[in-house]
Design a protein around this motif. Structure first.
Motif, PDB file in Angstrom:
ATOM      1  N   ALA A  55      32.601 -58.715 -28.153  1.00  0.00           N
ATOM      2  CA  ALA A  55      31.418 -59.041 -28.960  1.00  0.00           C
ATOM      3  C   ALA A  55      30.928 -57.806 -29.701  1.00  0.00           C
ATOM      4  N   ASP A  56      30.943 -56.641 -29.028  1.00  0.00           N
ATOM      5  CA  ASP A  56      30.519 -55.405 -29.689  1.00  0.00           C
ATOM      6  C   ASP A  56      31.417 -55.081 -30.876  1.00  0.00           C
ATOM      7  N   THR A  58      32.748 -57.246 -32.803  1.00  0.00           N
ATOM      8  CA  THR A  58      32.623 -58.375 -33.750  1.00  0.00           C
ATOM      9  C   THR A  58      33.826 -59.300 -33.724  1.00  0.00           C
ATOM     10  N   LEU A  60      34.005 -61.509 -31.248  1.00  0.00           N
ATOM     11  CA  LEU A  60      33.308 -62.696 -30.737  1.00  0.00           C
ATOM     12  C   LEU A  60      31.893 -62.690 -31.290  1.00  0.00           C
ATOM     13  N   ARG A  61      31.317 -63.886 -31.513  1.00  0.00           N
ATOM     14  CA  ARG A  61      29.938 -63.985 -31.979  1.00  0.00           C
ATOM     15  C   ARG A  61      29.238 -65.108 -31.220  1.00  0.00           C
ATOM     16  N   ALA A  62      27.938 -65.111 -31.287  1.00  0.00           N
ATOM     17  CA  ALA A  62      27.167 -66.155 -30.604  1.00  0.00           C
ATOM     18  C   ALA A  62      27.445 -67.511 -31.244  1.00  0.00           C
ATOM     19  N   SER A  63      27.664 -68.516 -30.410  1.00  0.00           N
ATOM     20  CA  SER A  63      27.920 -69.868 -30.905  1.00  0.00           C
ATOM     21  C   SER A  63      26.647 -70.463 -31.503  1.00  0.00           C
ATOM     22  N   ARG A  64      26.785 -71.135 -32.642  1.00  0.00           N
ATOM     23  CA  ARG A  64      25.640 -71.774 -33.285  1.00  0.00           C
ATOM     24  C   ARG A  64      25.353 -73.135 -32.648  1.00  0.00           C
ATOM     25  N   LEU A  70      29.812 -67.879 -26.464  1.00  0.00           N
ATOM     26  CA  LEU A  70      30.448 -67.046 -27.489  1.00  0.00           C
ATOM     27  C   LEU A  70      31.551 -67.835 -28.181  1.00  0.00           C
ATOM     28  N   TRP A  71      31.760 -67.503 -29.451  1.00  0.00           N
ATOM     29  CA  TRP A  71      32.778 -68.176 -30.255  1.00  0.00           C
ATOM     30  C   TRP A  71      33.674 -67.103 -30.880  1.00  0.00           C
ATOM     31  N   VAL A  73      35.730 -65.045 -33.441  1.00  0.00           N
ATOM     32  CA  VAL A  73      35.841 -64.855 -34.885  1.00  0.00           C
ATOM     33  C   VAL A  73      37.329 -64.887 -35.232  1.00  0.00           C
ATOM     34  N   GLY A  78      37.758 -61.023 -38.190  1.00  0.00           N
ATOM     35  CA  GLY A  78      37.398 -60.071 -37.141  1.00  0.00           C
ATOM     36  C   GLY A  78      38.094 -58.735 -37.293  1.00  0.00           C
TER      37      GLY A  78
END
Length: 335
Positions: A55-56, A58, A60-64, A70-71, A73, A78
């Protein structure tokens, strides 16, 4: 995900665990931590730590759609972001390096006034062995082409050889040409002869001669270092870039080099006389009025060796005195 992405992740500093977690996230984006642990056979703390790292970066990103999840990229996006971050970091470090270089240049100029050396017309006076060693380290690091060295005095001291070894090795490994002149007498000194053989093994070129000019070092044909007092090298040295002085020293070196003998070759006796080059030089030195002690210093041997060689020459000449030996040597064309 193909192996190419894994190679990129490895180049960017991510280990196999991060690659495996990222791959599983791409395969099943909706799987949670428990599913990842089961599929990969990893403990939960390891998986959670790896997810945080991804995630740091980028990847992975927060799921909407699922709060707290996490979702992944896409690799295209990415890795592009990751590469851009690397480029920004590189640009920042290059800027820091430029600033550091400028600071070092200012510091070198400032510290130069604090060193135990003084500037003289056309050069720098280096006082003491430590100041000489420090200067030689700088000059050796700057070498790009060739270093010429004349090392008179016969056997070199262990301390001198130890100080020279890392500098010579660094230059030779970088492809710099080292040409060194020793006196013939070093062939009888195991330590100095061994050092000379070590140099030739790394590509250095070594020759010997009965008598040598005063000690000198010439760096890239541009900078020369010579002792202030040839009889006492501990007194200090002069470092000069005066073109006329450097050119004269190079010419003197080349003249001696042409008549010197490669380290691995035997010095032949002169045809007709049977004299070795050392014996002829000894006769010449003594004929000029030099004492045994002075002749020994010039030849880089002990006084005992000079007296032993002279006694042998007198026997061959059937002379009862040195004066008679000189006359007979001259009559035979030995001088």
């Amino acid at each position: 995900m193909d192996s190419g992405v894994g190679e990129v992740l490895e180049l960017l500093g991510l280990d196999a665990t991060a690659e495996a977690v990222y791959r599983e996230m791409l395969t099943d984006p909706e799987g949670g931590v428990t599913e990842l642990c089961e599929r990969l056979g990893l403990p939960e703390p390891t998986v959670r730590e790896t997810l945080d790292r991804l995630a740091d970066l980028t990847l992975l990103r927060a799921s909407r759609e699922r709060p707290g999840a996490l979702w992944p990229v896409s690799p295209e996006r990415g890795l592009e972001l990751l590469l851009r971050r690397q480029e920004e970091e590189l640009a920042r470090r290059q800027q820091e390096l430029a600033v550091s270089k400028a600071a070092v240049a200012r510091a070198v100029a400032e510290y130069a006034t604090l060193r135990a050396s003084t500037l003289v017309d056309g050069g720098e006076r280096l006082v003491g062995l430590d100041a000489i060693q420090a200067k030689l380290e700088v000059l050796t690091a700057r070498l790009t082409g060739e270093c010429l060295a004349v090392m008179p005095g016969g056997a070199q001291s262990p301390a001198s050889l130890a100080a020279s070894r890392p500098l010579d090795e660094d230059a030779l490994v970088r492809g710099v040409t080292l040409r060194t002149l020793y006196q013939d007498s070093v062939r009888n000194d195991p330590e100095t002869f061994g050092y000379a053989q070590w140099m030739t093994g790394l590509g250095g070129r070594v020759r010997t001669a009965p008598v040598l000019p005063p000690r000198m070092l010439v760096f890239d044909g541009f900078t020369a270092v010579v002792p202030i007092d040839p009889e006492n090298t501990r007194a200090g040295a002069l470092c000069t870039e005066e073109p006329g002085i450097v050119a004269s020293l190079v010419a003197l070196f080349e003249q001696t080099w042409e008549t010197a003998v490669p380290l691995g070759a035997d010095r032949p006796e002169e045809p007709g006389t049977g004299l070795s080059a050392g014996e002829r030089e000894l006769l010449r030195l003594l004929s000029t009025g030099l004492t045994d002690d002075a002749a020994a210093k010039r030849l880089g041997v002990s006084v005992r060796t000079v007296r032993r060689q002279m006694a042998g020459l007198m026997d061959r000449l059937e002379a009862a005195s040195r004066f008679e030996a000189g006359l007979k040597a001259s009559q035979r064309g030995w001088l």
